[in-house]
Scaffold this motif. Sequence first.
Motif, PDB file in Angstrom:
ATOM      1  N   ALA A   1      -9.905  10.258  -0.260  1.00  0.00           N
ATOM      2  CA  ALA A   1      -9.439   8.757  -0.130  1.00  0.00           C
ATOM      3  C   ALA A   1      -9.722   8.488   1.340  1.00  0.00           C
ATOM      4  O   ALA A   1     -10.372   7.249   1.564  1.00  0.00           O
TER       5      ALA A   1
ATOM      6  N   TYR B   1      -9.122  -2.219  -0.324  1.00  0.00           N
ATOM      7  CA  TYR B   1     -10.260  -3.086  -0.302  1.00  0.00           C
ATOM      8  C   TYR B   1     -10.187  -4.437  -0.539  1.00  0.00           C
ATOM      9  O   TYR B   1     -10.797  -5.044  -0.225  1.00  0.00           O
TER      10      TYR B   1
ATOM     11  N   LEU C   1      -4.639   0.500   8.771  1.00  0.00           N
ATOM     12  CA  LEU C   1      -3.215   0.168   8.183  1.00  0.00           C
ATOM     13  C   LEU C   1      -3.614   1.191   6.838  1.00  0.00           C
ATOM     14  O   LEU C   1      -2.519   2.151   6.646  1.00  0.00           O
ATOM     15  N   ALA C   2      -4.481   0.928   5.988  1.00  0.00           N
ATOM     16  CA  ALA C   2      -4.772   1.739   4.948  1.00  0.00           C
ATOM     17  C   ALA C   2      -4.841   3.313   5.284  1.00  0.00           C
ATOM     18  O   ALA C   2      -4.460   4.059   4.751  1.00  0.00           O
TER      19      ALA C   2
ATOM     20  N   LEU D   1      -6.503   2.632  -3.160  1.00  0.00           N
ATOM     21  CA  LEU D   1      -7.847   2.299  -2.381  1.00  0.00           C
ATOM     22  C   LEU D   1      -8.366   0.992  -2.859  1.00  0.00           C
ATOM     23  O   LEU D   1      -9.075   0.289  -2.068  1.00  0.00           O
TER      24      LEU D   1
ATOM     25  N   ALA E   1     -16.083   2.133   4.630  1.00  0.00           N
ATOM     26  CA  ALA E   1     -15.888   0.651   4.852  1.00  0.00           C
ATOM     27  C   ALA E   1     -15.586   0.377   6.462  1.00  0.00           C
ATOM     28  O   ALA E   1     -16.156  -0.401   7.102  1.00  0.00           O
TER      29      ALA E   1
ATOM     30  N   VAL F   1     -13.230   7.542   1.380  1.00  0.00           N
ATOM     31  CA  VAL F   1     -13.786   6.222   0.888  1.00  0.00           C
ATOM     32  C   VAL F   1     -13.266   4.945   1.862  1.00  0.00           C
ATOM     33  O   VAL F   1     -14.089   4.165   2.173  1.00  0.00           O
ATOM     34  N   LEU F   2     -12.281   5.223   2.519  1.00  0.00           N
ATOM     35  CA  LEU F   2     -11.823   4.189   3.494  1.00  0.00           C
ATOM     36  C   LEU F   2     -12.747   4.374   4.811  1.00  0.00           C
ATOM     37  O   LEU F   2     -13.106   3.249   5.333  1.00  0.00           O
TER      38      LEU F   2
ATOM     39  N   THR G   1       0.711  10.115   3.268  1.00  0.00           N
ATOM     40  CA  THR G   1       0.935  10.578   1.816  1.00  0.00           C
ATOM     41  C   THR G   1       1.155  11.936   1.701  1.00  0.00           C
ATOM     42  O   THR G   1       0.939  12.824   2.372  1.00  0.00           O
TER      43      THR G   1
ATOM     44  N   PRO H   1      -8.347  -4.308  10.648  1.00  0.00           N
ATOM     45  CA  PRO H   1      -7.223  -3.874  10.043  1.00  0.00           C
ATOM     46  C   PRO H   1      -7.067  -2.815   8.987  1.00  0.00           C
ATOM     47  O   PRO H   1      -5.842  -2.180   8.560  1.00  0.00           O
ATOM     48  N   LEU H   2      -8.291  -2.450   8.491  1.00  0.00           N
ATOM     49  CA  LEU H   2      -8.205  -1.143   7.684  1.00  0.00           C
ATOM     50  C   LEU H   2      -7.450   0.089   8.097  1.00  0.00           C
ATOM     51  O   LEU H   2      -7.104   0.938   7.491  1.00  0.00           O
TER      52      LEU H   2
ATOM     53  N   PHE I   1     -12.224  -6.498   8.299  1.00  0.00           N
ATOM     54  CA  PHE I   1     -11.981  -5.108   8.130  1.00  0.00           C
ATOM     55  C   PHE I   1     -11.379  -4.298   9.172  1.00  0.00           C
ATOM     56  O   PHE I   1     -11.256  -2.966   9.060  1.00  0.00           O
TER      57      PHE I   1
ATOM     58  N   LEU J   1       0.816  -1.267   0.046  1.00  0.00           N
ATOM     59  CA  LEU J   1      -0.014  -0.061  -0.010  1.00  0.00           C
ATOM     60  C   LEU J   1       0.827   1.199  -0.091  1.00  0.00           C
ATOM     61  O   LEU J   1       0.679   2.251  -0.758  1.00  0.00           O
TER      62      LEU J   1
ATOM     63  N   VAL K   1      -1.696   4.698   6.009  1.00  0.00           N
ATOM     64  CA  VAL K   1      -0.881   5.208   4.748  1.00  0.00           C
ATOM     65  C   VAL K   1      -1.446   6.295   4.079  1.00  0.00           C
ATOM     66  O   VAL K   1      -0.502   6.982   3.613  1.00  0.00           O
ATOM     67  N   VAL K   2      -2.587   6.346   3.934  1.00  0.00           N
ATOM     68  CA  VAL K   2      -3.240   7.579   3.263  1.00  0.00           C
ATOM     69  C   VAL K   2      -3.021   8.950   3.903  1.00  0.00           C
ATOM     70  O   VAL K   2      -2.685   9.973   3.446  1.00  0.00           O
TER      71      VAL K   2
END
Lengths: 65, 405
Positions: free
Chosen positions: B69, A46, B51-52, A42, B76, B72-73, B59, B48-49, B46, A29, B55-56
């Motif tokens: 972004a 997902y 982590l994403a 993204l 979920a 969107v995360l 950035t 561990p989301l 879901f 990622l 990251v975002v």
Amino acid sequence: MKLRARTRVRFVATYLGVFATLLAWWYVLGLVSLTDQPIATLVLAYAVPVLAWVGVQRVTTGTRR
Amino acid sequence: MIEFELPLFLALAVISFVVTLMLFPFVEGRHYAAARPPLFVGGVLFMPLFLAIAVVLRTDWEPSTRAWALGVLMAAFWASAVWLASERTQGQFVSGLEFGPGLNFRPDLILPGGVNLVKGLILTGIGIMLSVQESFRLPAWNWWGFFLALFGILTLIPVRGMVKMLARRSRFLGRGARWQVPARWGLLVFGLVVLLYGFLAAFMGRVPFVEFRPVAGEAGLAAALFAVSVLALLGREFWKTRLPEGMESTAIRFLSNLWLYGAILVFMYAAVLTFMGRIMQPHPAENPAGLVLGGVLFALGAVLVLGARPRALRNELLGSIRIMVGTLTTMPDQERWRFMLERMRTIASYPLDQRTWHVAQMMSAVATLDPNARPVVEKTRAEVMMSLSSEERRRIMECMDRLVA
């Protein structure tokens, strides 16, 4: 709930697998985000939990070969 | 540049352990889906989301790109808590997961309510942070703060959840309940302190324990708000002990969570005052984007705590009764007899409506048992009925007559 030695070994192996998967997911990622591709980032964000979800269902309901 | 930091590994180690523990098929085999329904599995996967999201937030993208972004995360992140409020999240009894009389290793019975609370508070907190800034700025991230916040999450979801499960079993068996209020309240306050400090440190991008310290500016007001909040939370715990368990109306369950949410909002604002040192308020003219995005996240958090959580807690109660009855089939005869005697005596002591509700739930739970195991429970039930006093027996029979009618 008494666990057999074999179950404990499988638990540790699963734990290490989950850890490695999450670390790899985070790393990829990060790499994708560095390319300034928010959509790709993204989609990957997902894709992993969704695929894991499908995988768990297939394995636990015996639909895998 | 992707940095491998120590707290990242520590956080991953904790998250991996929790995910593995909740999803690992200890003994279920082909009955796995009965104990861990797909909605529950999805809710866990879901989590561990984070982590994403991390990251975002780290950035170099344009703020507007990072904002959508993140949205969107968050969709979920939010949805995977909402669906846990479905009654299809709690599974059926599966033999082999017992770890004490009447207790089953069942994370599906404690996860939904806890996740709805924690995710609701996180969304609310981010919403408040975005809303009160003078200019639009997304939260930062540091792994040490997140690692610390994980212990707040662990306190609020699994630890407090297991304590509530033990407390419920004690109440169901009519045993002493004095420890329950301080235990639930103490874990809630401790978990909140750790969770808020950890996430504030993470979102401010500061390293906790070193740089992120209280500021004296509004210390008096902050202390007063902290006191009001923790006393309100304590008052709520005492109030809940006076409610007839199982008979709470939808309005009462909503009020209970509104009370909880209101007290925690005061707690959150006190934390903001403590670490910012000044009154924080929205700036609609200077930061309309922050106000709108923050308002949406705040509303999503409120939906989780006020809408989804009451429903999830109701389902957890029904699931707990179902699973508890299932564990009877695996107990030795003498233990099952004693357990059912305590349970029936406790039910007999309830007022009529509550008594009838519990008898109905117990009978429904017996009906869901494996046909081969059901006669064992029915036989013990008949023996226990004969062991009750005539008044206790009359009170139970009164409910059965009502249900038949």
